[in-house]
Design an enzyme around this catalytic site. Structure first.
Site, short mmCIF file in Angstrom:
data_model
loop_
_atom_site.label_atom_id
_atom_site.label_comp_id
_atom_site.label_asym_id
_atom_site.label_seq_id
_atom_site.Cartn_x
_atom_site.Cartn_y
_atom_site.Cartn_z
NE ARG A 174 -4.29 -1.58 1.82
CZ ARG A 174 -5.23 -1.89 2.68
NH1 ARG A 174 -5.03 -1.71 3.97
NH2 ARG A 174 -6.38 -2.36 2.26
CE LYS B 258 -17.65 -12.65 10.29
NZ LYS B 258 -17.21 -11.38 10.82
N GLY C 238 -8.16 -7.77 -0.19
CA GLY C 238 -8.20 -8.67 0.96
C GLY C 238 -7.39 -9.94 0.82
N GLY D 141 -13.01 -4.28 1.25
CA GLY D 141 -14.35 -3.74 1.57
C GLY D 141 -14.75 -2.68 0.56
P1 AMP Z 1 -12.84 -13.28 3.92
O1 AMP Z 1 -12.16 -12.25 4.75
O2 AMP Z 1 -14.30 -13.39 4.15
O3 AMP Z 1 -12.48 -13.18 2.44
O4 AMP Z 1 -12.26 -14.70 4.42
C1 AMP Z 1 -10.95 -15.09 4.23
C2 AMP Z 1 -10.66 -16.25 5.10
O5 AMP Z 1 -11.56 -17.28 4.82
C3 AMP Z 1 -9.26 -16.84 4.92
O6 AMP Z 1 -8.50 -16.60 6.07
C4 AMP Z 1 -9.53 -18.33 4.74
O7 AMP Z 1 -8.67 -19.15 5.51
C5 AMP Z 1 -10.96 -18.48 5.22
N1 AMP Z 1 -11.59 -19.66 4.65
C6 AMP Z 1 -11.72 -19.97 3.36
N2 AMP Z 1 -12.31 -21.19 3.23
C7 AMP Z 1 -12.54 -21.65 4.47
C8 AMP Z 1 -13.13 -22.84 5.00
N3 AMP Z 1 -13.56 -23.79 4.19
N4 AMP Z 1 -13.21 -22.96 6.35
C9 AMP Z 1 -12.77 -21.97 7.16
N5 AMP Z 1 -12.22 -20.84 6.72
C10 AMP Z 1 -12.10 -20.67 5.40
#
Ligand code: AMP
Length: 401
Positions: free
Chosen positions: A35, A211, A359, A382
């Site tokens: 960044r 999420k 992200g 975001g």
């Molecule tokens: P986000 O910030 O919502 O993009 O989530 C990213 C995170 O989701 C990463 O740290 C991944 O390790 C986690 N992730 C992806 N797939 C899985 C899964 N099947 N179970 C648990 N965590 C996950």
């Protein structure tokens, strides 16, 4: 677009540049300087033209009013911009770069007034001021009075109407002082607008990560623009459960099951057909691939090979691709395959415009060596999601006008 090239006669002028130096830290060092590097074209352009450049950014979270005093002090210590200062100095060398701990009032004004033409001042974390995140007019006025011009170059913060991203440029505009978007913002807006308008079809969105609720509104909006949405990561289990599949101990957002069902009814959502499951997140002893249902006592941690094949076929046909969220727990070497395969499939398609929406997917693409092969890797997770959701509008862009 109202860009930095519209700024004229800035020699000797005091220019506030809102940068996004919210960089990942490891103790007392910057872990990833992306960044900072991304903001250099704007800073160097102003320095070369003899501006007196003041850099302001937030760093991490400072939860004013939400935590006790000791926790607040701990958060401030952890998110001290002085930790970032040596890296900024190094990247801008041989330009003179100073740091000030002062975040308002006469102390800040004095530090700004001491700058000579072509010099740079980095200010302490904007979130050390309680009014920053509330867009408090008092702090906006205190900051704005020091400047002749404002440049917005913090894409990662452009979805937040805070004092430093919104209040200050709004005030300066009222005083007929020039405001503009920096080079980083210009690049982000131009590239992300391709995904906002989504003119070239097939348009495929790939959503993964942890999420569903974080990405809900964008699913609604993407369903209107995209031909297909490929779901992976932890969010796929909410969809699979909604369709009556067994998901074992996989993470699931039960309050989103109805929403997931509704999205699926669009006919545009594709879900994993096989999963790499393990009998635990960290301390597992068994890892295996299953089709359809996930076994009791197991949780899904990556998409399986059949899903990869299915998704790769769709990706190969696409003309526009927006990707946000890894396919699995890519931080663990046992569960990297799905995310690597998606990176490979996207970058093998030379005819598509491919965007990573910041992200963790950006971190994964970098980790696996694919980041330079995408059309655009956004610096804001975001912000890029909200930009698509709001049809190209973000407070930090709109205020510049
Ligand atoms: P986000 O910030 O919502 O993009 O989530 C990213 C995170 O989701 C990463 O740290 C991944 O390790 C986690 N992730 C992806 N797939 C899985 C899964 N099947 N179970 C648990 N965590 C996950």
């Amino acid at each position: 677009m109202n860009t930095i090239e519209n700024l004229k006669n800035f020699k000797g002028k005091k220019v506030l540049v809102r940068v996004d130096f919210n960089v990942p830290l490891k103790g007392d060092v910057v872990r990833d300087n992306n960044r900072i590097v991304a903001a250099l074209p704007t800073i160097n352009y102003l320095v070369k033209g003899g501006a007196r450049v003041v850099l302001m950014s937030h760093l991490g979270k400072v939860d004013w009013g939400k935590v006790d005093d000791a926790t607040l002090a701990e958060q401030m210590k952890k998110n001290n911009m002085e930790i970032v200062y040596p890296e900024v100095k190094k990247q801008l060398a041989p330009t003179a770069v100073y740091f000030t701990k002062e975040t308002k009032g006469d102390g800040l004004t004095k530090a700004i007034d001491a700058l000579k033409d072509g010099e740079v001042l980095l200010v302490q974390n904007t979130r050390y001021e309680k009014g920053e995140s509330k867009n408090d007019p008092k702090i906006s006025a205190d900051w704005a009075k020091n400047f002749d011009m404002f440049v917005m170059d913090a894409f990662g913060s452009a979805h937040r109407a805070h004092a430093s991203t919104y209040g200050v440029p709004e005030l300066l505009k009222k005083e007929n002082k020039p405001v503009a978007l920096g080079y980083l913002m210009e690049k982000e807006v131009k590239n992300l607008n391709v995904c906002v308008t989504g003119k070239d079809h097939p348009y495929i969105a790939i959503l993964g990560g942890f999420k569903v609720s974080d990405k809900i509104k964008v699913i609604d909006s993407l369903l209107k623009k995209c031909d297909k949405i490929l779901i992976g990561g932890a969010m796929s289990y909410t969809f699979l459960k909604a369709l009556g599949k067994n998901i074992g101990t996989s993470p699931c957002e039960d309050d989103q099951l109805e929403y997931a069902k509704k999205c699926y009814a669009s006919g545009k959502i594709m879900l994993p057909v096989d999963t790499i499951e393990a009998n635990g997140f960290d301390n597992y002893t068994i890892v295996k691939t299953v089709e359809g249902n996930i076994d009791d006592g197991f949780q899904g941690l990556d998409v399986g090979p059949k899903t990869v094949e299915l998704y790769a076929k769709e990706i190969a046909k696409a003309k526009t691709i927006f990707w946000n969220g890894p396919m699995g727990v890519f931080e663990n070497k046992d569960f990297t395959k799905g995310t690597i395969a998606i990176c490979k499939a996207i970058t093998d398609n030379k005819k598509c415009f491919s965007v990573i929406g910041g992200g963790d997917s950006a971190a994964a693409a970098k980790q696996f060596g694919f980041d330079t092969k995408f059309s655009h890797v956004s610096t804001g997770g975001g912000a890029s999601l909200e930009m698509i959701e709001n049809d190209g509008h973000l407070p930090g862009i709109d205020v510049i006008g």
